[in-house]
Structure formats: structure tokens, C-alpha cells
Design a protein around this motif. Sequence first.
Motif, PDB file in Angstrom:
ATOM      1  N   VAL A 526       0.848  -1.195   0.000  1.00  0.00           N
ATOM      2  CA  VAL A 526       0.000   0.000   0.000  1.00  0.00           C
ATOM      3  C   VAL A 526       0.884   1.246   0.000  1.00  0.00           C
ATOM      4  O   VAL A 526       1.858   1.327   0.754  1.00  0.00           O
ATOM      5  CB  VAL A 526      -0.930   0.027   1.234  1.00  0.00           C
ATOM      6  CG1 VAL A 526      -1.726   1.335   1.279  1.00  0.00           C
ATOM      7  CG2 VAL A 526      -1.881  -1.173   1.219  1.00  0.00           C
ATOM      8  N   ILE A 527       0.517   2.219  -0.839  1.00  0.00           N
ATOM      9  CA  ILE A 527       1.104   3.555  -0.773  1.00  0.00           C
ATOM     10  C   ILE A 527      -0.030   4.491  -0.393  1.00  0.00           C
ATOM     11  O   ILE A 527      -1.085   4.499  -1.045  1.00  0.00           O
ATOM     12  CB  ILE A 527       1.736   3.975  -2.112  1.00  0.00           C
ATOM     13  CG1 ILE A 527       2.804   2.965  -2.533  1.00  0.00           C
ATOM     14  CG2 ILE A 527       2.354   5.374  -2.001  1.00  0.00           C
ATOM     15  CD1 ILE A 527       3.423   3.248  -3.899  1.00  0.00           C
ATOM     16  N   SER A 528       0.163   5.276   0.665  1.00  0.00           N
ATOM     17  CA  SER A 528      -0.927   6.097   1.194  1.00  0.00           C
ATOM     18  C   SER A 528      -0.443   7.503   1.515  1.00  0.00           C
ATOM     19  O   SER A 528       0.758   7.804   1.398  1.00  0.00           O
ATOM     20  CB  SER A 528      -1.523   5.430   2.439  1.00  0.00           C
ATOM     21  OG  SER A 528      -2.726   6.060   2.831  1.00  0.00           O
ATOM     22  N   THR A 529      -1.376   8.366   1.927  1.00  0.00           N
ATOM     23  CA  THR A 529      -1.068   9.763   2.230  1.00  0.00           C
ATOM     24  C   THR A 529      -1.744  10.188   3.529  1.00  0.00           C
ATOM     25  O   THR A 529      -2.787   9.656   3.895  1.00  0.00           O
ATOM     26  CB  THR A 529      -1.560  10.700   1.114  1.00  0.00           C
ATOM     27  OG1 THR A 529      -3.000  10.666   1.072  1.00  0.00           O
ATOM     28  CG2 THR A 529      -1.009  10.303  -0.232  1.00  0.00           C
ATOM     29  N   MET A 530      -1.142  11.163   4.207  1.00  0.00           N
ATOM     30  CA  MET A 530      -1.753  11.757   5.390  1.00  0.00           C
ATOM     31  C   MET A 530      -1.054  13.077   5.701  1.00  0.00           C
ATOM     32  O   MET A 530       0.042  13.350   5.193  1.00  0.00           O
ATOM     33  CB  MET A 530      -1.664  10.814   6.596  1.00  0.00           C
ATOM     34  CG  MET A 530      -0.249  10.544   7.074  1.00  0.00           C
ATOM     35  SD  MET A 530      -0.185   9.515   8.557  1.00  0.00           S
ATOM     36  CE  MET A 530      -0.814  10.672   9.776  1.00  0.00           C
ATOM     37  N   ASN A 531      -1.689  13.897   6.542  1.00  0.00           N
ATOM     38  CA  ASN A 531      -1.081  15.132   7.022  1.00  0.00           C
ATOM     39  C   ASN A 531      -0.602  14.947   8.452  1.00  0.00           C
ATOM     40  O   ASN A 531      -1.146  14.126   9.196  1.00  0.00           O
ATOM     41  CB  ASN A 531      -2.079  16.288   6.946  1.00  0.00           C
ATOM     42  CG  ASN A 531      -2.400  16.673   5.518  1.00  0.00           C
ATOM     43  OD1 ASN A 531      -1.514  16.745   4.674  1.00  0.00           O
ATOM     44  ND2 ASN A 531      -3.671  16.899   5.233  1.00  0.00           N
ATOM     45  N   VAL A 532       0.404  15.714   8.843  1.00  0.00           N
ATOM     46  CA  VAL A 532       1.008  15.542  10.163  1.00  0.00           C
ATOM     47  C   VAL A 532      -0.009  15.780  11.283  1.00  0.00           C
ATOM     48  O   VAL A 532       0.077  15.166  12.348  1.00  0.00           O
ATOM     49  CB  VAL A 532       2.235  16.471  10.320  1.00  0.00           C
ATOM     50  CG1 VAL A 532       1.815  17.936  10.423  1.00  0.00           C
ATOM     51  CG2 VAL A 532       3.083  16.066  11.513  1.00  0.00           C
ATOM     52  N   GLN A 533      -1.014  16.638  11.049  1.00  0.00           N
ATOM     53  CA  GLN A 533      -1.987  16.929  12.104  1.00  0.00           C
ATOM     54  C   GLN A 533      -2.881  15.747  12.440  1.00  0.00           C
ATOM     55  O   GLN A 533      -3.595  15.766  13.436  1.00  0.00           O
ATOM     56  CB  GLN A 533      -2.862  18.134  11.737  1.00  0.00           C
ATOM     57  CG  GLN A 533      -3.780  17.934  10.562  1.00  0.00           C
ATOM     58  CD  GLN A 533      -3.206  18.521   9.293  1.00  0.00           C
ATOM     59  OE1 GLN A 533      -1.980  18.608   9.145  1.00  0.00           O
ATOM     60  NE2 GLN A 533      -4.051  18.946   8.381  1.00  0.00           N
ATOM     61  N   HIS A 534      -2.829  14.694  11.619  1.00  0.00           N
ATOM     62  CA  HIS A 534      -3.674  13.527  11.875  1.00  0.00           C
ATOM     63  C   HIS A 534      -3.001  12.490  12.777  1.00  0.00           C
ATOM     64  O   HIS A 534      -3.639  11.502  13.148  1.00  0.00           O
ATOM     65  CB  HIS A 534      -4.083  12.877  10.556  1.00  0.00           C
ATOM     66  CG  HIS A 534      -4.982  13.742   9.720  1.00  0.00           C
ATOM     67  ND1 HIS A 534      -6.222  14.149  10.151  1.00  0.00           N
ATOM     68  CD2 HIS A 534      -4.798  14.307   8.499  1.00  0.00           C
ATOM     69  CE1 HIS A 534      -6.773  14.916   9.221  1.00  0.00           C
ATOM     70  NE2 HIS A 534      -5.931  15.032   8.224  1.00  0.00           N
ATOM     71  N   LEU A 535      -1.726  12.698  13.132  1.00  0.00           N
ATOM     72  CA  LEU A 535      -1.072  11.775  14.062  1.00  0.00           C
ATOM     73  C   LEU A 535      -1.689  11.934  15.452  1.00  0.00           C
ATOM     74  O   LEU A 535      -1.769  13.048  15.983  1.00  0.00           O
ATOM     75  CB  LEU A 535       0.426  12.045  14.135  1.00  0.00           C
ATOM     76  CG  LEU A 535       1.319  11.306  13.143  1.00  0.00           C
ATOM     77  CD1 LEU A 535       2.763  11.722  13.343  1.00  0.00           C
ATOM     78  CD2 LEU A 535       1.183   9.804  13.266  1.00  0.00           C
ATOM     79  N   GLU A 536      -2.103  10.838  16.040  1.00  0.00           N
ATOM     80  CA  GLU A 536      -2.823  10.872  17.324  1.00  0.00           C
ATOM     81  C   GLU A 536      -2.065  11.637  18.396  1.00  0.00           C
ATOM     82  O   GLU A 536      -2.614  12.492  19.085  1.00  0.00           O
ATOM     83  CB  GLU A 536      -3.091   9.435  17.792  1.00  0.00           C
ATOM     84  CG  GLU A 536      -3.713   9.323  19.165  1.00  0.00           C
ATOM     85  CD  GLU A 536      -5.142   9.829  19.216  1.00  0.00           C
ATOM     86  OE1 GLU A 536      -5.392  10.784  19.970  1.00  0.00           O
ATOM     87  OE2 GLU A 536      -5.991   9.287  18.504  1.00  0.00           O
TER      88      GLU A 536
END
Length: 774
Positions: A526-536
Motif C-alpha cells: 500500500v502507498i498512502s497519504t496523510m497530514n502531520v496533524q492527523h497523528l494521534e
Amino acid sequence: MESFKRKSPEEILDSINKLHRGRLKIYIGAVSGSGKTYHMLQEGQSLQHEGIDVVICAVSTMQRRETVEQVGTLERIPSIHWVQDGIEQKDLNLKALEERNPEVVLVDHLAHRNREGAPFPTRLEDIQYLLELGISVITTVNVYELEGITEWVYQLTGIEAEYTVPVDTLELADEIRLIDVTPETILERLAKGYMYAPNPEMFHRGNLGKLRELALRLVAEDVNDSLERHREELGLHGASGAAERILVPVQYHWNGSIYVRRGEQVAKRLGGDMLVASFVDPKRKLSKESAAFKRSIEQLVEKVGSEFEEIPLISRRRLPRQLIHYAVARNVTRIVMGHSRQTRWQELVRGSLVNGIFKRMKNMDLLLIADRAEQEGERILPTMRQEEDNDPYHRLSDEEAQAEAAKIRRGKLKVYIGAAPGVGKTYTMLREGNDLLTSGIDVVIGLLETHGRAETLAQVGSLDTVSRQIIERHGVYLEEMDTEAILRRNPEVVLIDELAHTNVPGSSRSKRYEDVLMILDQGISVISTMNVQHLESLNDAVEQITGIRVRETVPDRMMRLADEVQLIDVAPKSLQQRMRDGKIYDPAKVEQALSHFFKLGNLIALRELALRELADDVDERLESWDRHESLRGPWRREEVIFVGVTLSNNAERLIRRGFRIAFRLKAVWIVTYVHVGISIPEKLNSRVEQLKMLTHRLGGTFEIRLVSSRREIADILITPVEGYTGTQLIVGQSSRSSRWGKDAVVPQILRQARHMDVLIVADYDPDIKLEEGD
């Protein structure tokens, strides 16, 4: 009020000169082959498309296919070729560039040295000349080519740069962009022959990791400087929430050096910097012994590369107030000092520095260091983790064999992370997907969110898309990723956007990352994306920075689970311009976004947060690969961290803080809720369950302890549990009304837990102000 101040003649002249000067943008990378030239040329194409007059000169594509393609229709100004030691060199043709007079010139290798007899000896001076002519320049540099960094690089890797530029060159730039690439990607490019290694020693995996971390931290420091300037212009005081800054107040005493070393270790492990300050009565002459201790502290501070300042003491009674004022003015996030050595009676009569600081803490934590020097020698904060059993003759149990087999079968996870929406994560993911497809890898799109961005949609290319699942909810039909269809299709790689997404009610799994885990377990990468603000664990820091509580989060373990994590970096002003150009959101939403989440201060702070978080992630991976590779120093002993929580709104913040500290220290961590009573009332069970679930999601242990009165809480928090004896206790700053009553918990802890490190986490106050007279 600063905006109403009349500028001096010098300031006016400087501003006028800047109007005619060209802009300088620098692409910085860890090593050659990281993609700096590719991205520089790509930007040149975009500028040309917008009607900007762009040319290239002395650009080296190294005949890399994808880089050559980016040259496209860009006009090339012939460079001046010459040979040194059998290798062809390219100098800028300043005369031709001056005659052509473009708006922008793209040029490689900022650290290049020109031929003998050239108008200027270095390319940096060539570029400065062009800037004065009003020609903007976009150029590239490697982190190891910056003076000041070169010596550190040599100590860490044994690598010496052939040519360098002054480290303050970055201060000349109007914009700096980091091109982050994982060591795995660099090594794969080498293996496929897409690039060559001019210095094979540099391309060892460990060295690539170290250079990458240095690049991330260097750019983070530059971003921090710009953030502090921006906050000063707005009249904001105190820490931004993006970075740690440690203050160690010392006396000229034998334990001063111990606290400095501990402060340095805390700063290193948390990716921050350190200040050391001594508040001294100017009317009292130092004794011979104190003068000797002062010299040793100054030498130590200089050795560890920190700052030392001696402050005139106003009065001993006002010292806590003066120290807090000093800390707020310097954006300190944590004060590190020793426990009080006074009895309770002495504290009442003489006053206590620790208690005085505790009463006045504003948005900064207080870490009280246990003095174990007599029992254990000088203690090093970074802790010893348990060595894995690497005995090749060890026979695996059935459970161990199954676990190892699952790892072998499991797909590979790569995550592109950014500071904010619109930086280009999805664009880059799609581009990599097409590159893999061209290489013969079976790649499909599992879930794509283009948000109407034409340039992103154009990157879909030849990639097939798995149709979405339709879910009916109260008569409304909603679309969601069809995980089962992906499993039936069984590709080698699937591209899945927005890892933090919460699935619509009625889906088989509540979170998209849970779908990703299921897909990985079936052997699909899997290759995925996210923003740093979504880290718990960063949820509180992001709220402090932006004023917005992010509801969709991803457990930090997903970052650790990923085989590769790569940052997509964009300068905040460029991101805002993309927003204004309608490349991120619908034009109707632009002004609202720019005045809220996309405010310049927010974007600068989030960028710094992303850079530092990824630098720490790189260091963790270096440690897991070879414990001696870490740039943050060694560790020597095992830590056990207790986190004491109530059921207040601050509990989640304490749990997340406990996780981040425990993870950095490789520590066991236990969250303890102490309830006064024989049982927990039913109405409180849901709240307790929330805290328990968050603790487990972050990998900790949750304990419930029952006591008959509040006076027992302090005792129970420092009592060993399940065979663990705590080395650090984390508690919250209680409300002012309950802070000093007869049953106040924290003062009891401060008296009874002097054998432990105690971290008091301050409540966050967004309206912090410097008090008049402080």
C-alpha cells in the motif's frame, strides 16, 4: 503597534532595494539523486506555463530519464564548459544571461567552484550578481555542502564535501524547499541504474539515513527562525507548540553540570534546543569555589553547543516570577531543574523556587530531575532498551514462527506525509504509481481524492481504479473504498489516499487505516497519504498551533509500521499562493481557509512540526537498524513511566504526552487513574473507557487504582505496579483552586517523589500574555 512605527531612512532604502532584487529559492536534499534538479525543472515548467520568462543554465540532468523529460521546452543558455581532473565542469555564462535578461534562471550545484579567470570564483557569487540584476534564481544544494554542517557530517559518516558554501547562505534565500527521499528509494534508484554513486561510502544505508535526518533538522531550524519572527511581528509570546525549547536554570554549585547534561539529553531526545541561565545577585562577589563551578558550566554549555546567559537577580523572593518571565520571552516549552531539597517547614518559612515556578507556569512544563548520582553515577536520560535475542541457534516457538511468517507475507507500506492539504502528497503518490506500472508492477488505485485539482487528476495516467462501494444510510447513498473488491482484484500495489479518513457508518471497519492493515495482511503493498496533524499523539500540539481540534486521527503505530515515510515539503507562502490560484480548494472557500487553518503562522508551525516529526522518525529507524547510528545520543538504562490522570478534559493530553516521551525513551509506560471510593460509579464508566481505549491505541497499559481518600493519591501514584518501579512520573497541572489545599496532590508528589523524575504538564492557555512588571 509595530506597523504604525515610522521606518528609518536605512529601512526605507533597504525596502526599495529589495523591490528590484531577484528572488532566490534553494532546493536542498540529503544527497545527489534525491530529486532536487527534477523538482527545480518541474517548477520551471510550471512558471513558464504561467507566462514567466524562464531559462536554464549549467543544469546537470545526469541523463536521468525522468529529469531529462522535465527540461521540456525550457530555453537553455549555453554554459561554459571546462575540464578539471578529467571531469567536465559547467560554469554559468554570466554575459549571455545578462544579455538575455530572463525573469528566472534555473541553475544546479550552488556549491560549485568556477574555473580560473572567471568573473567570480564561486557559483554563489555568480548568483548574487544575477540577483542584483533583478534576475531571480532557483538552485540546488546538498546538506553536506553547507559549512558548519560539513564537520558534523564528517564525524558522523567520514564523508568530506569537495566544495562548500557558507551555512548562512540559507539566510539569503527567500524560500527553501526540502526534497525528502527515503534511503530505500535512493538505493533502489542505484540498483536500477537510474543514477550512479560518485562516492560509494555516502550511499551506505546508515549514512543516507544520517544525512537525511540532518537535512530535516536543518530546514526545521530555519523554519523555526521564520516562525519566531512571524510571531514577534504579531505580538505573540510563548512557545508555538511546534518545537521543544529546554531551559535549565543553574546555580554555581556541584550539581549544575549534572542538570546541564540532563537538559541536553532531554533536548536531544525530544528534538529541541537548550538554553542555560543563571540568576546571580550582582552585588555579591562569587566565591572561589562558585567561580570554578561557573567556569565548568560555561565550558560544558559551549561543548554541547548551547547558549548560556547570566541574568542579574532582582531578589530571591521574585526569582520564580523573573524566571517564568524569562522563559516565556524565549519561547521555552520545558524547564529542567532539580527537586527542592528543603523540608516542608523550610519551604513555608523560606519559600521554594520549585513551588513558585509551579504556581506561575504558563504553557510550559516543569521537569524535576531526581539526583541519583551517588547510587548510579551520572545518569543518562536516553534509556537502554532490551536487546533482542539474535542467537542464530535459537529455535523459534510455533507462535514466533507464525509471527515471522506473517511479517514475510505482509505487504509493504509507504506513507507520504505533509504539513497541510495541497502540498502534493496525492500528486506524488500517483506519479510513483505510474512509475511502478511502467516497471511492470501491477498497481491500481484503491481510493483517490483529487478535490477537483486538475494537476492531480492528470497524474492518474494509465492507472486502473477499483470502483467504490455504495453504502445506503437513512435513504442516502454514500461512497466508500471497497476493500473486499481490492482483495478480489489482488494487485501487487494499491494506492489509497487519506489514511486518517473515518469510514461512513455501516462500513465493515470504522477507519481507513484498519482497511489498510487488512490489505497489508493479504500480502498487498500500500502507498498512502496523510497530514502531520492527523497523528494521534500530535493532536494537542496541532490544536495549540491552529486552535482547531482535529477529529480524524491515525495511531502513531501506523508510522512505525510503515516501511517508508516520506515528507512532501512546500514553503508556506507558496502553499498560500497555490490556494489563491484555486489549486487546492474551490475559489469560494479560499478566503475563509486563508484566514483560519491556512494562516501563515499556522502553516509555518505545521511545517516545522512535520519536519521535526519525520526527523525523529528517521532517527528511530536508524536506532532500530543499528543502535550506534542514532544522532540523538546513546541510552544506558531502562525507564518506566507512570502517567497519573483524572477524568478531566486534560487527561487525553497527558496520555498523549506520556506516549511521546515513552516512545522517545524506549520506555514501558503505564497510565493510572486513581479513584476515591470503593468502586467507580456507572456514570463515569464511559469516560474511563475512553481513556483506556486511547491508552491501548497508543500502546500503553491502563490501570485503575481505588483509594479511600485524596490524601492517598500521591502515595499510590509512586507505588510500584506489576513489578515495575517508576523512574518518571507525569502529572497534570491542577487547577489553581485545588493546587495548594490540604488535599492537593501535586505538592505531596513533589515532597514524596524526589527519588523519581517528575514531569508536571502545564495546562494550555491560548491567551498567554507577559505580565507588566514581571
